[in-house]
Design a protein around this motif. Structure first.
Motif, PDB file in Angstrom:
ATOM      1  N   LEU A  46      21.760 -13.780  15.450  1.00 20.85           N
ATOM      2  CA  LEU A  46      21.057 -14.677  16.392  1.00 20.85           C
ATOM      3  C   LEU A  46      19.775 -14.563  16.374  1.00 20.85           C
ATOM      4  O   LEU A  46      18.753 -15.527  16.317  1.00 20.85           O
ATOM      5  N   GLU A  47      19.540 -13.096  16.914  1.00 21.71           N
ATOM      6  CA  GLU A  47      17.990 -12.728  17.240  1.00 21.71           C
ATOM      7  C   GLU A  47      17.172 -12.903  15.860  1.00 21.71           C
ATOM      8  O   GLU A  47      15.922 -13.516  16.044  1.00 21.71           O
ATOM      9  N   CYS A  48      17.794 -12.404  14.804  1.00 18.12           N
ATOM     10  CA  CYS A  48      17.043 -12.632  13.513  1.00 18.12           C
ATOM     11  C   CYS A  48      16.607 -14.016  13.390  1.00 18.12           C
ATOM     12  O   CYS A  48      15.674 -14.421  12.680  1.00 18.12           O
ATOM     13  N   GLU A  94      14.952 -12.056   5.656  1.00 21.37           N
ATOM     14  CA  GLU A  94      15.432 -10.741   5.127  1.00 21.37           C
ATOM     15  C   GLU A  94      16.160 -10.068   6.200  1.00 21.37           C
ATOM     16  O   GLU A  94      17.278  -9.480   5.821  1.00 21.37           O
ATOM     17  N   ALA A  95      15.996 -10.060   7.622  1.00 14.68           N
ATOM     18  CA  ALA A  95      16.538  -9.264   8.570  1.00 14.68           C
ATOM     19  C   ALA A  95      17.897 -10.320   8.625  1.00 14.68           C
ATOM     20  O   ALA A  95      18.954  -9.289   9.024  1.00 14.68           O
ATOM     21  N   ALA A  96      17.893 -11.419   8.690  1.00 15.70           N
ATOM     22  CA  ALA A  96      19.203 -12.184   8.980  1.00 15.70           C
ATOM     23  C   ALA A  96      20.242 -12.032   7.905  1.00 15.70           C
ATOM     24  O   ALA A  96      21.324 -11.650   8.310  1.00 15.70           O
ATOM     25  N   CYS A  97      19.700 -11.743   6.675  1.00 20.62           N
ATOM     26  CA  CYS A  97      20.744 -11.607   5.441  1.00 20.62           C
ATOM     27  C   CYS A  97      21.335  -9.930   5.599  1.00 20.62           C
ATOM     28  O   CYS A  97      22.463  -9.750   5.449  1.00 20.62           O
ATOM     29  N   ARG A  98      20.448  -9.155   5.967  1.00 21.83           N
ATOM     30  CA  ARG A  98      20.595  -7.626   6.447  1.00 21.83           C
ATOM     31  C   ARG A  98      22.068  -7.959   7.397  1.00 21.83           C
ATOM     32  O   ARG A  98      22.884  -7.004   7.305  1.00 21.83           O
ATOM     33  N   ALA A  99      21.516  -8.439   8.637  1.00 24.02           N
ATOM     34  CA  ALA A  99      22.590  -8.385   9.767  1.00 24.02           C
ATOM     35  C   ALA A  99      23.936  -9.000   9.100  1.00 24.02           C
ATOM     36  O   ALA A  99      25.021  -8.712   9.579  1.00 24.02           O
ATOM     37  N   LEU A 100      23.816 -10.050   8.386  1.00 23.40           N
ATOM     38  CA  LEU A 100      25.105 -10.730   7.704  1.00 23.40           C
ATOM     39  C   LEU A 100      25.919  -9.847   6.878  1.00 23.40           C
ATOM     40  O   LEU A 100      26.938  -9.556   6.920  1.00 23.40           O
ATOM     41  N   ASP A 101      25.266  -8.953   6.085  1.00 24.35           N
ATOM     42  CA  ASP A 101      25.562  -8.055   5.280  1.00 24.35           C
ATOM     43  C   ASP A 101      26.455  -6.862   6.271  1.00 24.35           C
ATOM     44  O   ASP A 101      27.463  -6.558   5.778  1.00 24.35           O
ATOM     45  N   GLU A 102      25.729  -6.486   7.352  1.00 27.86           N
ATOM     46  CA  GLU A 102      26.259  -5.550   8.029  1.00 27.86           C
ATOM     47  C   GLU A 102      27.590  -5.877   8.888  1.00 27.86           C
ATOM     48  O   GLU A 102      28.577  -5.216   8.992  1.00 27.86           O
ATOM     49  N   HIS A 103      27.449  -7.018   9.230  1.00 28.79           N
ATOM     50  CA  HIS A 103      28.704  -7.862   9.991  1.00 28.79           C
ATOM     51  C   HIS A 103      30.015  -8.131   8.927  1.00 28.79           C
ATOM     52  O   HIS A 103      30.803  -7.758   9.196  1.00 28.79           O
ATOM     53  N   TYR A 104      29.488  -8.595   7.682  1.00 32.62           N
ATOM     54  CA  TYR A 104      30.491  -9.106   6.731  1.00 32.62           C
ATOM     55  C   TYR A 104      31.074  -8.023   5.972  1.00 32.62           C
ATOM     56  O   TYR A 104      32.156  -7.262   5.891  1.00 32.62           O
ATOM     57  N   GLU A 142      37.173  -9.425   0.243  1.00 33.17           N
ATOM     58  CA  GLU A 142      36.814 -10.404  -0.450  1.00 33.17           C
ATOM     59  C   GLU A 142      36.403 -11.719  -0.111  1.00 33.17           C
ATOM     60  O   GLU A 142      35.476 -12.141  -0.050  1.00 33.17           O
ATOM     61  N   VAL A 143      37.169 -11.785   1.175  1.00 30.71           N
ATOM     62  CA  VAL A 143      36.879 -12.970   2.262  1.00 30.71           C
ATOM     63  C   VAL A 143      35.781 -12.828   2.777  1.00 30.71           C
ATOM     64  O   VAL A 143      34.896 -13.633   2.825  1.00 30.71           O
ATOM     65  N   PHE A 144      35.705 -11.708   3.427  1.00 35.99           N
ATOM     66  CA  PHE A 144      34.379 -11.291   4.140  1.00 35.99           C
ATOM     67  C   PHE A 144      33.157 -11.455   3.080  1.00 35.99           C
ATOM     68  O   PHE A 144      32.009 -11.994   3.493  1.00 35.99           O
ATOM     69  N   PHE A 145      33.204 -10.731   1.797  1.00 33.79           N
ATOM     70  CA  PHE A 145      32.134 -11.020   1.068  1.00 33.79           C
ATOM     71  C   PHE A 145      31.855 -12.402   0.675  1.00 33.79           C
ATOM     72  O   PHE A 145      30.540 -13.060   0.630  1.00 33.79           O
ATOM     73  N   LEU A 146      32.677 -13.169   0.477  1.00 33.00           N
ATOM     74  CA  LEU A 146      32.365 -14.540   0.162  1.00 33.00           C
ATOM     75  C   LEU A 146      32.016 -15.475   1.149  1.00 33.00           C
ATOM     76  O   LEU A 146      30.998 -16.108   1.143  1.00 33.00           O
ATOM     77  N   ARG A 147      32.498 -15.308   2.352  1.00 31.20           N
ATOM     78  CA  ARG A 147      31.866 -15.877   3.527  1.00 31.20           C
ATOM     79  C   ARG A 147      30.336 -15.489   3.849  1.00 31.20           C
ATOM     80  O   ARG A 147      29.507 -16.441   4.156  1.00 31.20           O
ATOM     81  N   GLY A 148      30.150 -14.174   3.867  1.00 37.32           N
ATOM     82  CA  GLY A 148      28.878 -13.983   4.024  1.00 37.32           C
ATOM     83  C   GLY A 148      28.014 -14.309   3.054  1.00 37.32           C
ATOM     84  O   GLY A 148      26.633 -14.707   3.370  1.00 37.32           O
ATOM     85  N   SER A 149      28.268 -14.202   1.651  1.00 43.14           N
ATOM     86  CA  SER A 149      27.369 -14.609   0.576  1.00 43.14           C
ATOM     87  C   SER A 149      26.900 -16.118   0.783  1.00 43.14           C
ATOM     88  O   SER A 149      25.858 -16.762   0.700  1.00 43.14           O
ATOM     89  N   LEU A 150      27.975 -17.074   1.320  1.00 43.32           N
ATOM     90  CA  LEU A 150      27.625 -18.643   1.390  1.00 43.32           C
ATOM     91  C   LEU A 150      26.753 -18.850   2.500  1.00 43.32           C
ATOM     92  O   LEU A 150      26.147 -19.665   2.557  1.00 43.32           O
ATOM     93  N   GLU A 151      26.975 -17.840   3.595  1.00 50.69           N
ATOM     94  CA  GLU A 151      26.031 -18.183   4.586  1.00 50.69           C
ATOM     95  C   GLU A 151      24.658 -17.465   4.568  1.00 50.69           C
ATOM     96  O   GLU A 151      23.523 -18.433   4.725  1.00 50.69           O
ATOM     97  N   LYS A 152      24.342 -16.583   3.621  1.00 48.24           N
ATOM     98  CA  LYS A 152      23.184 -15.982   3.382  1.00 48.24           C
ATOM     99  C   LYS A 152      22.497 -17.244   2.286  1.00 48.24           C
ATOM    100  O   LYS A 152      21.168 -17.216   2.363  1.00 48.24           O
ATOM    101  N   LEU A 153      23.545 -17.824   1.490  1.00 48.80           N
ATOM    102  CA  LEU A 153      22.729 -18.830   0.480  1.00 48.80           C
ATOM    103  C   LEU A 153      22.344 -20.046   1.510  1.00 48.80           C
ATOM    104  O   LEU A 153      21.200 -20.632   1.268  1.00 48.80           O
TER     105      LEU A 153
END
Length: 229
Positions: free
Chosen positions: A191-193, A200-210, A84-95
């Motif tokens: 960082l590369e994205c 789009e690629a940056a959000c995918r990378a964040l999803d993969e990470h978090y 849940e913490v991973f999901f929330l952090r990633g969602s805020l960063e994508k936003l």
């Protein structure tokens, strides 16, 4: 004189907090290990009050469990909580990235590069606390890019749990023979994205990470519980 006494307690509390956080996150104190105020105070050469203050803060950070009449023990976030913490952090960063159209200013990129260099240098050293700190500096520049102060504040509310998240991942990985967690590659991808301005690629990378990491440890915990039955 009263002010000086209060300042001394605050200083000792901070000293105890820094010491205990480091001991827990770096694995020198094991999950479920009992934390005795009197013993910790004697080891640090301070009174029990500042140690009690530090333990209260560590409970907020998810690193310590407190039970009435039983005292404090070293905690470990459950896989569900960590997910849940991973999901929330990633969602805020994508936003934040969506808000900024995936644009991080030159200073932000510089700070992310410096944090990534530190993550590379720390690989394999076992210094989890410094990895947590470098990870925080890297991701903070992402959430700051959105230029929404309340969004940053919401993200920072989760920051104290980052150390507990690292511990949960570390504990789960130990159960997989030969598995070595790679912190460098996911951060390089993100960082590369961002450098390319590819939202789009940056959000995918964040999803993969978090989310990818969160789902992995959650699945492993379910398999472990199933094997115990």
């Amino acid at each position: 004189m009263q002010k000086k006494s209060g300042e001394n307690r605050q200083s000792y509390s901070q000293r105890a907090l820094v010491y205990l956080r480091e001991q827990i996150i770096n694995g020198n104190l094991a999950p479920q290990e009992k934390l005795v105020e009197s013993e910790l105070a004697a080891a640090l050469g301070i009174s029990r009050g500042p140690v009690r203050d530090a333990l209260k803060q560590l409970a907020v950070e998810g690193l310590v469990d407190y039970q009435p009449n039983r005292g404090c023990t070293v905690a470990l976030l459950s896989p569900k909580d960590a997910y849940e913490v991973f999901f929330l952090r990633g969602s805020l960063e994508k936003l934040a990235l969506q808000r900024s159209a995936c644009r991080v200013d030159s200073q932000g990129i510089f700070l992310m590069e410096a944090a990534l260099d530190e993550i590379r240098a720390l690989a394999g050293t076992g210094n989890t606390l410094e990895e947590v700190n470098a990870d925080e500096r890297f991701h903070r520049e992402i959430v700051r890019s959105g230029q929404i102060s309340r969004l940053v504040q919401m993200w920072e509310l989760l920051s104290p749990l980052n150390g507990a998240m690292f511990l949960t991942v570390k504990s789960t990985n130990r159960k997989v023979p030969g598995y070595i967690r790679d912190l460098v590659t996911p951060h390089e991808r993100i960082l590369e994205c961002i450098r390319r301005g590819d939202l789009e690629a940056a959000c995918r990378a964040l999803d993969e990470h978090y989310i990818g990491t969160g789902e992995r440890i959650y699945r492993l915990s379910l398999l472990e519980n199933k094997d115990r039955l």
